[in-house]
Design a protein around this motif. Structure first.
Motif, mmCIF file in Angstrom:
data_model
loop_
_atom_site.group_PDB
_atom_site.id
_atom_site.type_symbol
_atom_site.label_atom_id
_atom_site.label_comp_id
_atom_site.label_asym_id
_atom_site.label_seq_id
_atom_site.Cartn_x
_atom_site.Cartn_y
_atom_site.Cartn_z
ATOM 1 N N GLY C 25 0.812 -1.216 0.000
ATOM 2 C CA GLY C 25 0.000 0.000 0.000
ATOM 3 C C GLY C 25 0.840 1.258 0.000
ATOM 4 O O GLY C 25 0.455 2.277 -0.590
ATOM 5 N N ALA C 26 1.982 1.186 0.648
ATOM 6 C CA ALA C 26 2.822 2.375 0.820
ATOM 7 C C ALA C 26 3.885 2.524 -0.254
ATOM 8 O O ALA C 26 4.505 3.584 -0.349
ATOM 9 N N GLY C 27 4.100 1.489 -1.048
ATOM 10 C CA GLY C 27 5.254 1.503 -1.953
ATOM 11 C C GLY C 27 6.533 1.563 -1.142
ATOM 12 O O GLY C 27 7.460 2.294 -1.470
ATOM 13 N N ALA C 28 6.557 0.781 -0.057
ATOM 14 C CA ALA C 28 7.635 0.908 0.929
ATOM 15 C C ALA C 28 8.676 -0.190 0.815
ATOM 16 O O ALA C 28 8.402 -1.272 0.296
ATOM 17 N N GLU C 29 9.844 0.104 1.331
ATOM 18 C CA GLU C 29 10.888 -0.899 1.499
ATOM 19 C C GLU C 29 10.598 -1.705 2.753
ATOM 20 O O GLU C 29 10.199 -1.149 3.784
ATOM 21 N N LEU C 30 10.819 -3.030 2.681
ATOM 22 C CA LEU C 30 10.638 -3.907 3.842
ATOM 23 C C LEU C 30 11.978 -4.166 4.504
ATOM 24 O O LEU C 30 12.920 -4.613 3.844
ATOM 25 N N ILE C 31 12.054 -3.899 5.804
ATOM 26 C CA ILE C 31 13.297 -4.107 6.539
ATOM 27 C C ILE C 31 13.024 -5.074 7.686
ATOM 28 O O ILE C 31 12.303 -4.736 8.628
ATOM 29 N N GLY C 32 13.563 -6.258 7.591
ATOM 30 C CA GLY C 32 13.287 -7.284 8.597
ATOM 31 C C GLY C 32 14.248 -7.221 9.783
ATOM 32 O O GLY C 32 15.456 -7.008 9.592
ATOM 33 N N TRP C 44 19.516 0.112 8.787
ATOM 34 C CA TRP C 44 19.594 1.371 9.565
ATOM 35 C C TRP C 44 19.728 2.583 8.638
ATOM 36 O O TRP C 44 19.140 3.638 8.904
ATOM 37 N N GLU C 45 20.461 2.409 7.556
ATOM 38 C CA GLU C 45 20.624 3.521 6.605
ATOM 39 C C GLU C 45 19.303 3.857 5.919
ATOM 40 O O GLU C 45 18.992 5.028 5.697
ATOM 41 N N SER C 46 18.538 2.830 5.598
ATOM 42 C CA SER C 46 17.227 3.073 4.975
ATOM 43 C C SER C 46 16.307 3.816 5.935
ATOM 44 O O SER C 46 15.560 4.712 5.528
ATOM 45 N N LEU C 47 16.360 3.446 7.208
ATOM 46 C CA LEU C 47 15.524 4.147 8.193
ATOM 47 C C LEU C 47 15.953 5.603 8.307
ATOM 48 O O LEU C 47 15.114 6.509 8.396
ATOM 49 N N ALA C 48 17.257 5.832 8.286
ATOM 50 C CA ALA C 48 17.760 7.214 8.381
ATOM 51 C C ALA C 48 17.276 8.048 7.201
ATOM 52 O O ALA C 48 16.990 9.253 7.349
ATOM 53 N N ALA C 49 17.171 7.420 6.033
ATOM 54 C CA ALA C 49 16.804 8.154 4.816
ATOM 55 C C ALA C 49 15.292 8.275 4.623
ATOM 56 O O ALA C 49 14.834 9.054 3.789
#
Lengths: 184, 184, 184, 184
Positions: C25-32, C44-49
């Motif tokens: 729904g969000a067009g989001a990246e999944l980070i497990g 962590w870098e994806s979360l920062a960005a």
């Protein structure tokens, strides 16, 4: 006499000192959760045998430490058979600030105790701060669900507030007294 | 510029003074809930027109005052049509003690805002108390969900802590800024 | 377009499937978050960005899993510099029961987001169950703070309720839309 | 035998019916809070004399009704002298949805009980839903802090779920039993 166990995780020694005060008041056994979030087998046995279980954890990022939570998740084993049903439960926490979401930690402890079918006991201490109130007063931090301690981020465990520790000690005594009364 | 409304109940004037600080920071309209828990019709219209709504209440017996709750229950009318959806929301509270379950009041405000389909904004203020921290520091009470004030039970509104009031003012400014950015 | 990241822990695949619906729904990246509670450095870098961060966890023993909490505790690093301030946050959870303290998990997510100086967005979905309501209705579980899913303890991820998954998908879309509007 | 009192507000009769089930299980006196949020003087006297107090309220806009909160605020009188200290407390709630923030209502009841220095007792009922679970099962709604009922918005009190009412009845019995054991 009721058998009381204090199960706690401490990151830097402050929650441990608070746990010692609670245990002193309660005549309780201290059961430490280690840095990996594990308990010894004898720790689990002591919890099984206890009439009252008191939870302790620092408040990190708005709730219990992950090590405490790992213990809570592992307690799904006694939960599954409701082995801890009707035990008395309580909890305490320390953090660097007067609030800092410590209420969230205590309400998590309550939620966990309720899942175990337990009976929750708080501080039983009134509070009604006036201008004359002192930081070292009993329950100065004004918590009813369980005792709170506040220790500045750059203060050692040796520098903890004596009022906070005395609040913890009396809470331990209260748990022991109510657990004994309930057991009789 | 976003339109911000502060809707609050005050029992003895402390929450009102805090509301004034928030409103000053936000450039907001102040909407008082009266001693019977009612709003004027124009108060409801202002809320309908606002881009951001900030809740204020003392913490009495562990949550908002009954007058605030009466307002919340009456807000089931705009809730029913989700008329307040996507507005920015925030909240603040005062009580006589540093904790005293003020966290419970703020989490109730959050729950109410979520039911209205709103967007919640907290203090945005970090805290990491050290031994050098002063009671008059910004966000000394260390709340992230919304500003807290603590005023001793025998202290008048005129005696409120200047750090608490400045925390309230900056929170108002933060809400106005984010609401404007969101509206653009 | 806003950049959205979904950071989640899943024990048995149900929360993962819910995370996939949110991310779709969000067009989001999944980070497990892995079974030891760790994230990769690139996570962590994806979360920062990211402009928006969505938390996901099963509800175990009344709150997030310990693995999620370990991630939350590790987020004290960006917290320390308020590196995630003003990001949009949301969260979701699955458990075996319709309630089962899932509200506690969502309120923990909110507390964590507030500590990071974030902006919280819920489901934005009204609910007003009637006798004609169906289990597969949108937001049948009636949560406003964030989407909930309920999957029986003996049901696989493939058997999850389509209404719960659609609720999760729409929540993802809502987060992406609000984050984009806020970023503009 | 312990003396148990159920103090409740009901808007449309559903919470009243639930209160009757609780009272039946507990052998309790029913004390109604009226539409203006008031209790009779004899109601207050019954609460003073009770060994256990059980709170009941619908969940409106994410917490107790304002009438219940007015009662809670008025209980600051016994709170001031901690007149209700060491009583057993519990609570229950009904709303139109399976969740709908009923957990928030129950946690408010717990907060109120803790302020009064009380001892909190939940449902003591395990839950572990499977695909074979039925809506009429005991504690189908899966609450541990206190019993929940869910009644569709267009259903009368007569149409309440028998499993929810039986859960309420057993909770009443549990409170009475624990209060008697504690009193002995």
């Amino acid at each position: 006499m009721a058998k009381v166990a204090v199960v706690f995780h401490s990151g830097y020694g402050h929650t441990q000192r608070m746990a010692q005060s609670v245990a002193q008041g309660a005549g309780a056994e201290l059961i430490g959760i280690d840095a990996d979030g594990n308990l010894t087998e004898s720790g689990w046995e002591s919890l099984a045998a206890a009439d009252a279980i008191i939870f302790g954890s620092p408040t990190y990022m708005g709730s219990v430490s992950w090590q405490f939570k790992k213990f809570a998740d592992a307690s799904s084993k006694p939960w599954y058979t409701q082995a801890w049903k009707d035990k008395i439960f309580g909890g305490f926490t320390n953090s660097a600030n007067v609030n800092g979401d410590k209420h969230s930690t205590l309400h998590y402890f309550m939620t966990l105790a309720m899942q175990h079918g337990g009976i929750w006991v708080g501080t039983g201490l009134n509070y009604n701060n006036t201008k004359a109130s002192q930081r070292s007063d009993l329950n100065y931090l004004a918590s009813s669900a369980g005792p709170m301690a506040q220790t500045a981020g750059d203060a050692s465990a040796a520098e903890m507030n004596p009022g906070d520790l005395e609040t913890a000690r009396r809470f331990g005594a209260r748990i022991a007294e109510l657990a004994s009364r309930f057991k009789a």
